[in-house]
Write an enzyme that holds these catalytic residues in place. Structure first.
Site, short mmCIF file in Angstrom:
data_model
loop_
_atom_site.label_atom_id
_atom_site.label_comp_id
_atom_site.label_asym_id
_atom_site.label_seq_id
_atom_site.Cartn_x
_atom_site.Cartn_y
_atom_site.Cartn_z
N HIS A 62 -83.50 55.66 -22.88
CA HIS A 62 -84.66 55.69 -21.99
C HIS A 62 -85.89 55.24 -22.76
O HIS A 62 -85.97 55.42 -23.98
CB HIS A 62 -84.88 57.09 -21.46
CG HIS A 62 -83.85 57.54 -20.48
ND1 HIS A 62 -84.09 58.56 -19.58
CD2 HIS A 62 -82.58 57.14 -20.24
CE1 HIS A 62 -83.02 58.76 -18.84
NE2 HIS A 62 -82.08 57.91 -19.23
N GLU A 98 -88.86 56.49 -23.01
CA GLU A 98 -89.54 57.57 -23.74
C GLU A 98 -88.84 57.88 -25.05
O GLU A 98 -89.49 58.03 -26.09
CB GLU A 98 -89.58 58.86 -22.90
CG GLU A 98 -90.27 58.73 -21.57
CD GLU A 98 -89.30 58.48 -20.43
OE1 GLU A 98 -89.50 59.05 -19.35
OE2 GLU A 98 -88.34 57.69 -20.60
N CYS A 148 -87.49 62.31 -16.98
CA CYS A 148 -86.32 63.04 -16.50
C CYS A 148 -86.15 64.32 -17.32
O CYS A 148 -86.94 64.59 -18.23
CB CYS A 148 -85.08 62.16 -16.61
SG CYS A 148 -84.59 61.85 -18.33
N CYS A 152 -85.79 63.54 -21.11
CA CYS A 152 -87.03 63.08 -21.74
C CYS A 152 -88.11 64.16 -21.73
O CYS A 152 -88.91 64.25 -22.66
CB CYS A 152 -87.51 61.80 -21.08
SG CYS A 152 -86.37 60.42 -21.38
#
Length: 177
Positions: free
Chosen positions: A77, A79, A107, A110
């Site tokens: 991801h 992040e 999410c 993260c």
């Protein structure tokens, strides 16, 4: 009585810090995160971009965009990639003096990363009603039961962030992405 039922009787989950206001640096870094998200979309990735910067100086320490498809990695991801790069840059996993700017509400994974890396501020664009873990579905980053709670600044350039995501998924449904 424990868990969700207990907290719902008290008026909801314990919350951490109040929401902050975006700074000029937040706006500028969100523009950069949007450009990174555009690069992700061009690669066929879900268009999410992230930037970690030193809050006091504005110096960018790490950046990233979604690379799940390219790297065959479910954890790639934006992040996570940006936080890892920032930690390498400063040689420390503690990012309490940093701001994470991301185009989409983090999410669960993260949001946990934000807490565990001690990010001082979290700035995000669009809310994520299906997977958002900072406000929409859960409030992990502001949960008073956890040992760290960043200042959270939601909705920065939310319309532009949301438009980019909607356009990507529209193209995907048409078979154009």
């Amino acid at each position: 009585m424990r868990g969700w039922a207990f907290y719902s009787r008290l008026g909801g989950l314990p919350r951490g810090r109040a929401q902050g206001k975006p700074t000029a640096a937040d706006e500028a870094k969100m523009a950069h995160a949007l450009a990174l998200a555009g690069a992700a979309a061009a690669m066929g990735e879900v268009p999410v971009g992230a930037v970690v910067y030193e809050t006091a100086t504005g110096r960018v320490l790490g950046e990233g965009f979604n690379r799940r498809e390219a790297d065959h990695d479910p954890a790639a991801h934006a992040e996570l990639l940006a936080v890892r790069a920032a930690a390498r840059t400063i040689g420390d996993w503690r990012l309490n003096h940093c701001t994470l700017v991301v185009t989409l509400e983090p999410c669960v994974m993260c949001a946990g990363l934000v807490v565990n890396s001690r990010v001082g501020r979290l700035v995000y664009g669009a809310r994520d009603p299906k997977a958002g873990a900072c406000e929409s579905l859960y409030a992990i980053a502001s949960d008073g039961r956890l040992n760290h709670r960043p200042e959270i600044v939601p909705g920065v350039r939310a319309e532009a962030c949301g438009d980019l995501l909607r356009a990507f998924f529209r193209r995907l449904r048409r078979g154009e992405a």
